[in-house]
Design an enzyme around this catalytic site. Sequence first.
Site, PDB file in Angstrom:
ATOM      1  N   PRO A   2      26.850   8.611  44.959  1.00 32.02           N
ATOM      2  CA  PRO A   2      27.862   8.972  44.060  1.00 32.02           C
ATOM      3  C   PRO A   2      28.478  10.551  43.980  1.00 32.02           C
ATOM      4  O   PRO A   2      29.648  10.718  43.605  1.00 32.02           O
ATOM      5  CB  PRO A   2      27.058   9.029  42.680  1.00 32.02           C
ATOM      6  CG  PRO A   2      26.170   7.735  42.926  1.00 32.02           C
ATOM      7  CD  PRO A   2      26.092   7.875  44.273  1.00 32.02           C
ATOM      8  N   GLU A   3      27.892  11.530  44.138  1.00 28.28           N
ATOM      9  CA  GLU A   3      28.612  12.895  43.732  1.00 28.28           C
ATOM     10  C   GLU A   3      29.586  13.391  44.696  1.00 28.28           C
ATOM     11  O   GLU A   3      29.478  12.659  46.029  1.00 28.28           O
ATOM     12  CB  GLU A   3      27.553  13.989  43.359  1.00 28.28           C
ATOM     13  CG  GLU A   3      26.569  13.480  42.175  1.00 28.28           C
ATOM     14  CD  GLU A   3      25.517  14.243  41.797  1.00 28.28           C
ATOM     15  OE1 GLU A   3      25.856  15.497  41.442  1.00 28.28           O
ATOM     16  OE2 GLU A   3      24.535  13.962  41.814  1.00 28.28           O
ATOM     17  N   HIS A  92      24.923  -8.261  48.607  1.00 26.43           N
ATOM     18  CA  HIS A  92      25.419  -7.336  47.544  1.00 26.43           C
ATOM     19  C   HIS A  92      26.893  -6.746  48.156  1.00 26.43           C
ATOM     20  O   HIS A  92      27.372  -5.792  47.662  1.00 26.43           O
ATOM     21  CB  HIS A  92      24.562  -6.094  47.793  1.00 26.43           C
ATOM     22  CG  HIS A  92      23.283  -6.560  47.034  1.00 26.43           C
ATOM     23  ND1 HIS A  92      23.036  -7.155  45.793  1.00 26.43           N
ATOM     24  CD2 HIS A  92      22.114  -6.487  47.351  1.00 26.43           C
ATOM     25  CE1 HIS A  92      22.120  -7.473  45.196  1.00 26.43           C
ATOM     26  NE2 HIS A  92      21.303  -6.889  46.417  1.00 26.43           N
ATOM     27  N   ARG A 111      24.387  -2.757  42.120  1.00 28.41           N
ATOM     28  CA  ARG A 111      24.400  -3.002  40.813  1.00 28.41           C
ATOM     29  C   ARG A 111      25.807  -3.259  40.224  1.00 28.41           C
ATOM     30  O   ARG A 111      26.007  -3.512  38.768  1.00 28.41           O
ATOM     31  CB  ARG A 111      23.987  -1.535  39.874  1.00 28.41           C
ATOM     32  CG  ARG A 111      22.444  -1.355  40.381  1.00 28.41           C
ATOM     33  CD  ARG A 111      21.881  -0.158  39.773  1.00 28.41           C
ATOM     34  NE  ARG A 111      21.869   0.080  38.237  1.00 28.41           N
ATOM     35  CZ  ARG A 111      21.585   1.176  37.673  1.00 28.41           C
ATOM     36  NH1 ARG A 111      21.081   2.181  38.309  1.00 28.41           N
ATOM     37  NH2 ARG A 111      21.499   1.187  36.426  1.00 28.41           N
ATOM     38  N   LYS A 152      33.323  23.778  22.695  1.00 30.20           N
ATOM     39  CA  LYS A 152      32.498  22.493  22.586  1.00 30.20           C
ATOM     40  C   LYS A 152      31.201  22.696  22.119  1.00 30.20           C
ATOM     41  O   LYS A 152      30.492  24.030  22.678  1.00 30.20           O
ATOM     42  CB  LYS A 152      32.497  21.728  24.079  1.00 30.20           C
ATOM     43  CG  LYS A 152      33.516  21.174  24.318  1.00 30.20           C
ATOM     44  CD  LYS A 152      33.529  20.347  25.705  1.00 30.20           C
ATOM     45  CE  LYS A 152      32.883  18.696  25.418  1.00 30.20           C
ATOM     46  NZ  LYS A 152      33.752  17.995  24.792  1.00 30.20           N
TER      47      LYS A 152
END
Length: 271
Positions: A2-3, A92, A111, A152
Amino acid sequence: MPELPEVEVVRKQLKNLVLNKKIANITSEYTKIFNEDFNLVKESIVGSKIIDIERYGKYLVFILSNEFNLISHLRMEGKYFVKEQNEPIDKHEHVIFHFDNGETLRYHDTRKFGRMDLRTKDDYLKVNPLFKLGKEPKDLTGEELYEMLNKKTTFIKVALLDQEIIAGLGNIYVDETLFMSKIHPERRSNTISIDEANLIVHSAQKVLAKALELGGTTIRSYTSSLGVTGRFQNELQVHTKEGELCTLCGTVITKLKVGGRGTYVCSNCQK
DNA sequence: AACGAAACCTGCGCGC
DNA sequence: TGCGCGCAGGTTTCGT
């Protein structure tokens, strides 16, 4: 995978393997991966070549030889493999791009979280999912980050995971960035000073550059795609280090939950 | 508008 | 050995 660093490694590897190969067919038994109708995607892509691959934050963009681009996000476990046509299909492997030379590009996702979007070249940066994406750390200034954080009240970790504020950081690199910045993940965003914002941007740049240099991070049961084996896991200071000692001060690294994500912190170094 | 929780999925490791 | 629970590199959607 992911990153940002991992996605960048995949981008480079893929460029070496699939550039200028003609897509003769696309097959899929789990078409939910596509946000648009699969048959539309198929008729839009088949017959074209992948002439370039771009990356924005954690998104990959396959630039095709016609008027379309295909945007791909790996989410938690998406991976790409290049195999010969006759190799058996793994359970998969959800999308298979068949090239006219007998090779295949296979999208593998245990997943099934990953998603793909068909977009036209003239507006793909101006519409979902890319148009709201924030700048990557290398393009962001501390001043810009400070202005956004100032508005924020969320935990700083949550803000740094927000891809509209800063693109490319995920759970591992936010933990590492905050450790390097000596900032506690539960600090409220609007309490971050301009100096600290500068430090965060600088730290994120450093962490990502080093991770990219080492081919990304491979932890837990995650295996990298395309034979990519990251080594940045050896450089991690806090992430996955619960119970170990901080390399700076010797305090035991603790694990907490911030914004629903497992979060590692040296409570002595990070304030 | 903004925040947290749940949802989307599968597999693995752990404790009992 | 088997089972249930919690957890996982992410993002979107739902409910308050």
